[in-house]
Design a protein around this motif. Structure first.
Motif, PDB file in Angstrom:
ATOM      1  N   VAL A 116       0.599  -1.247  -0.028  1.00  0.00           N
ATOM      2  CA  VAL A 116      -0.019   0.084   0.084  1.00  0.00           C
ATOM      3  C   VAL A 116       0.898   1.341   0.171  1.00  0.00           C
ATOM      4  CG1 VAL A 116      -1.825   1.385   1.173  1.00  0.00           C
ATOM      5  CG2 VAL A 116      -1.986  -1.178   1.234  1.00  0.00           C
ATOM      6  N   ILE A 117       0.597   2.111  -0.823  1.00  0.00           N
ATOM      7  CA  ILE A 117       1.578   3.433  -1.009  1.00  0.00           C
ATOM      8  C   ILE A 117       0.854   4.577  -0.731  1.00  0.00           C
ATOM      9  CG2 ILE A 117       2.718   4.837  -2.823  1.00  0.00           C
ATOM     10  CD1 ILE A 117       2.692   2.489  -4.769  1.00  0.00           C
ATOM     11  N   ILE A 118       1.425   5.310   0.161  1.00  0.00           N
ATOM     12  CA  ILE A 118       0.903   6.474   0.890  1.00  0.00           C
ATOM     13  C   ILE A 118       1.126   7.492  -0.327  1.00  0.00           C
ATOM     14  CG2 ILE A 118       0.952   8.269   2.590  1.00  0.00           C
ATOM     15  CD1 ILE A 118       1.998   5.818   4.113  1.00  0.00           C
ATOM     16  N   TYR A 119       0.250   7.586  -1.367  1.00  0.00           N
ATOM     17  CA  TYR A 119       0.647   8.534  -2.606  1.00  0.00           C
ATOM     18  C   TYR A 119       1.058  10.035  -2.277  1.00  0.00           C
ATOM     19  CZ  TYR A 119      -0.922   4.518  -5.429  1.00  0.00           C
ATOM     20  OH  TYR A 119      -0.907   3.254  -5.882  1.00  0.00           O
ATOM     21  N   LEU A 166      11.744  12.407 -10.676  1.00  0.00           N
ATOM     22  CA  LEU A 166      10.730  12.722 -11.843  1.00  0.00           C
ATOM     23  C   LEU A 166       9.995  11.550 -12.018  1.00  0.00           C
ATOM     24  CD1 LEU A 166       9.633  14.972 -13.681  1.00  0.00           C
ATOM     25  CD2 LEU A 166      11.524  14.335 -15.163  1.00  0.00           C
ATOM     26  N   SER A 167      10.570  10.665 -12.519  1.00  0.00           N
ATOM     27  CA  SER A 167       9.752   9.213 -12.630  1.00  0.00           C
ATOM     28  C   SER A 167       8.657   8.801 -11.658  1.00  0.00           C
ATOM     29  CB  SER A 167      10.658   8.166 -13.173  1.00  0.00           C
ATOM     30  OG  SER A 167      11.653   7.772 -12.098  1.00  0.00           O
ATOM     31  N   ALA A 168       9.368   9.132 -10.434  1.00  0.00           N
ATOM     32  CA  ALA A 168       8.359   8.752  -9.142  1.00  0.00           C
ATOM     33  C   ALA A 168       7.099   9.557  -9.106  1.00  0.00           C
ATOM     34  CB  ALA A 168       9.159   8.636  -7.829  1.00  0.00           C
ATOM     35  N   ILE A 169       7.473  10.946  -9.342  1.00  0.00           N
ATOM     36  CA  ILE A 169       6.246  11.663  -9.380  1.00  0.00           C
ATOM     37  C   ILE A 169       5.229  11.396 -10.530  1.00  0.00           C
ATOM     38  CG2 ILE A 169       5.588  14.241 -10.040  1.00  0.00           C
ATOM     39  CD1 ILE A 169       8.291  15.056  -8.800  1.00  0.00           C
ATOM     40  N   VAL A 170       5.518  11.268 -11.821  1.00  0.00           N
ATOM     41  CA  VAL A 170       4.843  10.730 -12.757  1.00  0.00           C
ATOM     42  C   VAL A 170       4.193   9.472 -12.574  1.00  0.00           C
ATOM     43  CG1 VAL A 170       4.491   9.941 -15.149  1.00  0.00           C
ATOM     44  CG2 VAL A 170       6.122  12.035 -14.549  1.00  0.00           C
ATOM     45  N   GLY A 171       4.908   8.378 -12.306  1.00  0.00           N
ATOM     46  CA  GLY A 171       4.332   6.995 -11.805  1.00  0.00           C
ATOM     47  C   GLY A 171       3.538   7.141 -10.611  1.00  0.00           C
ATOM     48  N   LEU A 172       3.843   7.765  -9.564  1.00  0.00           N
ATOM     49  CA  LEU A 172       2.821   7.759  -8.418  1.00  0.00           C
ATOM     50  C   LEU A 172       1.434   8.418  -8.782  1.00  0.00           C
ATOM     51  CD1 LEU A 172       5.442   8.847  -5.866  1.00  0.00           C
ATOM     52  CD2 LEU A 172       3.951   6.443  -5.811  1.00  0.00           C
ATOM     53  N   ILE A 173       1.268   9.828  -9.794  1.00  0.00           N
ATOM     54  CA  ILE A 173       0.230  10.343  -9.858  1.00  0.00           C
ATOM     55  C   ILE A 173      -0.544   9.409 -10.793  1.00  0.00           C
ATOM     56  CG2 ILE A 173      -0.482  12.385 -11.376  1.00  0.00           C
ATOM     57  CD1 ILE A 173       1.766  13.918 -10.304  1.00  0.00           C
ATOM     58  N   VAL A 174      -0.047   8.766 -11.710  1.00  0.00           N
ATOM     59  CA  VAL A 174      -0.762   7.996 -12.616  1.00  0.00           C
ATOM     60  C   VAL A 174      -1.551   6.845 -11.975  1.00  0.00           C
ATOM     61  CG1 VAL A 174      -0.498   6.144 -14.446  1.00  0.00           C
ATOM     62  CG2 VAL A 174       0.556   8.434 -14.770  1.00  0.00           C
ATOM     63  N   ALA A 175      -0.565   6.071 -10.906  1.00  0.00           N
ATOM     64  CA  ALA A 175      -0.989   5.052 -10.255  1.00  0.00           C
ATOM     65  C   ALA A 175      -2.128   5.556  -9.160  1.00  0.00           C
ATOM     66  CB  ALA A 175       0.239   4.655  -9.397  1.00  0.00           C
ATOM     67  N   MET A 176      -1.949   6.838  -8.666  1.00  0.00           N
ATOM     68  CA  MET A 176      -3.076   7.306  -7.675  1.00  0.00           C
ATOM     69  C   MET A 176      -4.332   7.755  -8.582  1.00  0.00           C
ATOM     70  SD  MET A 176      -2.713  10.605  -5.208  1.00  0.00           S
ATOM     71  CE  MET A 176      -2.574  11.774  -6.547  1.00  0.00           C
ATOM     72  N   VAL A 177      -4.162   8.411  -9.686  1.00  0.00           N
ATOM     73  CA  VAL A 177      -5.320   8.807 -10.419  1.00  0.00           C
ATOM     74  C   VAL A 177      -6.136   7.506 -10.779  1.00  0.00           C
ATOM     75  CG1 VAL A 177      -6.297  10.033 -12.360  1.00  0.00           C
ATOM     76  CG2 VAL A 177      -4.483  10.977 -10.952  1.00  0.00           C
ATOM     77  N   ASP A 179      -5.326   4.204 -10.207  1.00  0.00           N
ATOM     78  CA  ASP A 179      -5.510   3.182  -9.316  1.00  0.00           C
ATOM     79  C   ASP A 179      -4.851   1.967  -9.782  1.00  0.00           C
ATOM     80  OD1 ASP A 179      -5.809   1.835  -6.814  1.00  0.00           O
ATOM     81  OD2 ASP A 179      -8.054   1.150  -7.365  1.00  0.00           O
ATOM     82  N   ILE A 180      -3.403   2.040 -10.621  1.00  0.00           N
ATOM     83  CA  ILE A 180      -2.610   1.112 -10.959  1.00  0.00           C
ATOM     84  C   ILE A 180      -1.386   1.071 -10.246  1.00  0.00           C
ATOM     85  CG2 ILE A 180      -2.116   0.282 -13.053  1.00  0.00           C
ATOM     86  CD1 ILE A 180      -3.583   2.002 -14.599  1.00  0.00           C
ATOM     87  N   ALA A 181      -1.564   0.314  -9.166  1.00  0.00           N
ATOM     88  CA  ALA A 181      -0.191   0.441  -8.474  1.00  0.00           C
ATOM     89  C   ALA A 181       0.972  -0.189  -9.093  1.00  0.00           C
ATOM     90  CB  ALA A 181      -0.380  -0.297  -7.106  1.00  0.00           C
ATOM     91  N   ILE A 182       1.006  -0.987 -10.000  1.00  0.00           N
ATOM     92  CA  ILE A 182       1.922  -1.921 -10.671  1.00  0.00           C
ATOM     93  C   ILE A 182       2.828  -0.681 -11.651  1.00  0.00           C
ATOM     94  CG2 ILE A 182       0.740  -2.144 -13.063  1.00  0.00           C
ATOM     95  CD1 ILE A 182       2.162  -5.074 -12.704  1.00  0.00           C
ATOM     96  N   ILE A 183       2.198   0.487 -11.756  1.00  0.00           N
ATOM     97  CA  ILE A 183       2.887   1.711 -12.651  1.00  0.00           C
ATOM     98  C   ILE A 183       4.256   1.850 -11.744  1.00  0.00           C
ATOM     99  CG2 ILE A 183       2.877   3.998 -13.228  1.00  0.00           C
ATOM    100  CD1 ILE A 183       1.417   2.088 -15.235  1.00  0.00           C
ATOM    101  N   ASP A 184       4.027   1.882 -10.459  1.00  0.00           N
ATOM    102  CA  ASP A 184       5.204   2.616  -9.586  1.00  0.00           C
ATOM    103  C   ASP A 184       6.473   1.751  -9.707  1.00  0.00           C
ATOM    104  OD1 ASP A 184       6.340   4.132  -7.512  1.00  0.00           O
ATOM    105  OD2 ASP A 184       6.169   2.203  -6.184  1.00  0.00           O
ATOM    106  N   PRO A 185       6.373   0.257  -9.722  1.00  0.00           N
ATOM    107  CA  PRO A 185       7.711  -0.612  -9.965  1.00  0.00           C
ATOM    108  C   PRO A 185       8.090  -0.583 -11.481  1.00  0.00           C
ATOM    109  CG  PRO A 185       5.645  -2.151  -9.417  1.00  0.00           C
ATOM    110  CD  PRO A 185       5.376  -0.554  -9.232  1.00  0.00           C
ATOM    111  N   ILE A 186       7.009  -0.412 -12.305  1.00  0.00           N
ATOM    112  CA  ILE A 186       7.628  -0.549 -13.701  1.00  0.00           C
ATOM    113  C   ILE A 186       8.524   0.834 -13.895  1.00  0.00           C
ATOM    114  CG2 ILE A 186       6.591  -0.076 -16.202  1.00  0.00           C
ATOM    115  CD1 ILE A 186       4.026  -1.674 -15.297  1.00  0.00           C
ATOM    116  N   VAL A 187       8.065   1.964 -13.677  1.00  0.00           N
ATOM    117  CA  VAL A 187       8.783   3.340 -13.534  1.00  0.00           C
ATOM    118  C   VAL A 187      10.227   3.093 -12.984  1.00  0.00           C
ATOM    119  CG1 VAL A 187       8.964   5.687 -12.800  1.00  0.00           C
ATOM    120  CG2 VAL A 187       6.934   4.782 -13.826  1.00  0.00           C
ATOM    121  N   ALA A 188      10.279   2.378 -11.965  1.00  0.00           N
ATOM    122  CA  ALA A 188      11.300   2.389 -11.138  1.00  0.00           C
ATOM    123  C   ALA A 188      12.504   1.323 -11.856  1.00  0.00           C
ATOM    124  CB  ALA A 188      11.136   1.404  -9.639  1.00  0.00           C
TER     125      ALA A 188
END
Length: 217
Positions: A116-119, A166-177, A179-188
């Motif tokens: 669970v990510i605290i976006y 930068l990639s974390a910001i983009v990834g976290l915003i996309v994942a939060m909006v 609700d696709i949590a898998i975006i976070d590790p893909i960006v990483a």
């Protein structure tokens, strides 16, 4: 002789700049770790620890300039001071490579065991980190990129950190909006691959100086 004075002046300038970046990064690291503990956010705590790796690496770059300044003033030292800077650059490149693989492993673990990510907290700190890294990149910007592997290593560390922020910001915003949590590790994973490419390039270039390999031959 004038060339020697030019390098001495340049090294003093880079020494001062790297010290400022070390201090900036250390303060950011302390804020991120403290904020991570108080908010119980593992994402912020991990980011703060990651920032600590850059404090270590850029601190190594600063120390190299201090050593070069000391040995250049010594009559007993007759070696090539540029090799000290290249050795620091090479060591810093290794640290960058190790932490890139560490991020890669952590990202793959997130694929297997999503958390669970605290976006909002993570995005806020990523933005603060990005601002600090942009300021540090401006401080470390240099004209002769390939002539000094030490300043190049420090510069690559802050650029790598800016990329991950930068990639974390983009990834976290996309994942939060969406609700696709898998975006976070893909960006990483993508960020890690880019950082690995940069660190290998730095290792090759600084390694050539250490081994006295001439590209023209």
């Amino acid at each position: 002789m004038s060339d020697h004075h030019h390098h001495t002046h340049q090294n003093k300038k880079y020494e001062a700049k790297t010290l400022w970046v070390v201090l900036l990064t250390a303060v950011t690291m302390a804020v991120e770790i403290t904020f991570g503990i108080t908010t119980k956010s593992m994402a912020l705590l991990a980011d703060g620890i990651h920032m600590g790796s850059h404090v270590l690496a850029i601190g190594l770059s600063w120390l190299a300039y201090v050593i070069v300044r000391k040995v250049s003033a010594s009559q007993k030292y007759n070696g090539d001071s540029n090799k000290i800077l290249s050795l620091s650059g090479y060591s810093s490149g290794l640290i960058l490579l190790i932490f890139a693989f560490f991020i890669l492993i952590e990202a793959f673990q997130r694929f297997i065991n999503p958390e669970v990510i605290i976006y909002k907290d993570a995005i806020l700190v990523a933005i603060i980190g990005l601002i600090i890294n942009i300021a540090s990149a401006f401080l470390l910007h240099h004209d002769h990129e390939h002539s000094d592997h030490n300043i190049r290593a420090a510069y690559l560390h802050v650029i790598a950190d800016a990329l991950t922020s930068l990639s974390a910001i983009v990834g976290l915003i996309v994942a939060m909006v969406w609700d696709i949590a898998i975006i976070d590790p893909i960006v990483a994973v993508i960020s890690s691959i880019v950082i690995i490419k940069w660190s290998i390039g730095l290792l090759k270039d600084s390694g050539k100086v250490l081994l006295d390999i001439d590209d023209n031959e």
